[in-house]
Design an enzyme around this catalytic site. Structure first.
Site, mmCIF file in Angstrom:
data_model
loop_
_atom_site.group_PDB
_atom_site.id
_atom_site.type_symbol
_atom_site.label_atom_id
_atom_site.label_comp_id
_atom_site.label_asym_id
_atom_site.label_seq_id
_atom_site.Cartn_x
_atom_site.Cartn_y
_atom_site.Cartn_z
ATOM 1 N N CYS A 136 -7.418 -11.313 -4.687
ATOM 2 C CA CYS A 136 -8.606 -10.546 -5.063
ATOM 3 C C CYS A 136 -9.849 -11.124 -4.392
ATOM 4 O O CYS A 136 -10.699 -10.386 -3.896
ATOM 5 C CB CYS A 136 -8.767 -10.547 -6.586
ATOM 6 S SG CYS A 136 -10.176 -9.583 -7.175
ATOM 7 N N CYS A 162 -5.590 -10.120 -14.719
ATOM 8 C CA CYS A 162 -6.505 -9.131 -15.295
ATOM 9 C C CYS A 162 -5.871 -7.757 -15.466
ATOM 10 O O CYS A 162 -6.226 -7.017 -16.383
ATOM 11 C CB CYS A 162 -7.775 -9.035 -14.459
ATOM 12 S SG CYS A 162 -7.554 -8.310 -12.811
#
Length: 368
Positions: free
Chosen positions: A101, A199
């Site tokens: 990410c 997440c």
């Protein structure tokens, strides 16, 4: 400087934005919407990027008196991080989605857009430091507090990305100090729990999530001799070095625990054995990047430290480029390392670069 502050809705990014404002920069806050169907509420430390997180970030920006926007990066996040995570596990590898990410979203997509809009830097709440050497080159270093250091997940950053990165929390000695500062500033996120889990798997059930995405079929658990000693519910969710969840049903002759040594996705088999069989003396990977200037003679072995997990201790090693591969020979065996993980190399506190591990060489002689 014109600074874009990435605000996740947590205490670290809120204080980082506050410090950027206090330093006199022209700051704009932005929250990245990374989920196509964000949940409304977080559950403790599980997940992030919920609607609640977006509202927490907006409240912090309002308190700081800075403009605030929400940018939808969900499609790119799905392709670059979530789909990559699924594909890696399906191939029997163990990816690091946080590192991916940072590489592809926060310091590629976000920075790309920020520079296009005229921003000089992107500020985040990561615990790391950027310094400038005698020749004016930017370098990435560990944070002052090693317990909170996040330089490992930033090891994929390039020289250009580091030149546009700002980490206001890098010199902070403790998280307690950050929370105290947030409290003093009146930030409502001062005591908000940190996010620890992946997440996009907010309930923490990675095995169940992967089974739903990739499928899970029962298969053989083998010992190192190839003898079937058990049955698993699906090979895809196992990782190298895993001990729990094997459910073989009977102990070894010497009473020692078994660990996952190998995952064979094509045959849906999992190979297990003793911990000593996990010991590695060499790692190598071809997806190499340098966090700043590369070594002048990278094909000549040089000494460094290597770290293979976000919270692992660094291990002394010798490193060199061999063709397109970064080859890392460690001074002491590493245990439980899987293809797909990232090996980040350091010289002192400086992050020199990284590779995604493609292959490993055992420290145990064949047949031992």
């Amino acid at each position: 400087m014109k600074v874009l502050a990435a605000m996740s809705g947590g205490v670290d990014s809120a204080v980082a934005a506050a410090r950027a404002v206090e330093a006199g920069h022209d700051v704009v806050g932005v929250h990245l919407a990374l989920s196509r169907n964000p949940g409304t509420l977080r559950t403790g430390s599980r997940g992030c990027c919920t609607i609640e997180d977006s509202m927490d970030a907006r409240r912090a920006a309002n308190l700081l008196g800075i403009p605030f926007y929400v940018w939808d990066f969900s499609e790119r996040f799905q392709e670059a991080v979530v789909d990559d995570f699924i594909a890696e596990y399906a191939a029997g590898r163990t990816p690091n989605p946080c590192l991916r990410c940072n590489e592809r979203i926060k310091f590629a997509a976000l920075l790309e857009k920020a520079v296009a809009l005229g921003f000089d830097a992107v500020a985040t709440g990561h615990y790391a430091n950027v310094t400038t050497d005698a020749d004016g080159n930017k370098q990435l270093h560990r944070a002052a507090a090693w317990a909170k250091d996040q330089s490992y997940v930033l090891g994929v950053l390039t020289a250009d990305q580091i030149a546009h990165a700002m980490f206001p929390l890098g010199a902070t000695p403790s998280k307690a100090e950050v929370r105290a500062e947030a409290e003093a500033r009146g930030l409502t996120v001062a005591q908000k729990p940190d996010s620890h889990d992946i997440c996009f798997i907010p309930d923490g059930d990675t095995r169940g999530w992967l089974a739903d995405k990739v499928g899970a079929e029962p298969g053989a658990i083998l010992d190192r001799a190839g003898e079937r000693i058990g049955t698993h519910a699906g090979a895809v969710a196992f990782t190298i070095g895993q001990r729990k969840g094997l459910d073989i049903g009977y102990p070894t002759d010497d009473g020692k625990p078994r660990f996952v040594l190998e995952i064979r996705p094509k045959t849906n088999e999992v190979v297990v054995g003793p911990r000593e069989a996990l010991a590695l003396r060499e790692l190598a990977g071809s997806r190499v990047s340098w966090a700043g200037l590369p070594p002048e003679d990278a094909d000549i072995p040089f000494a460094c430290d290597v770290q293979v997990r976000a919270h692992a201790d660094p291990v002394p090693a010798m490193v060199r480029m061999l063709g397109d591969e970064l080859v890392i020979t460690v001074d002491q065996p590493l245990f439980g390392v899987s293809p797909g993980q990232s090996a980040v190399i350091y010289v002192g506190t400086r992050v020199l670069g990284q590779c995604t591990i493609d292959r490993t060489v055992s420290a145990v002689a064949v047949g031992a």
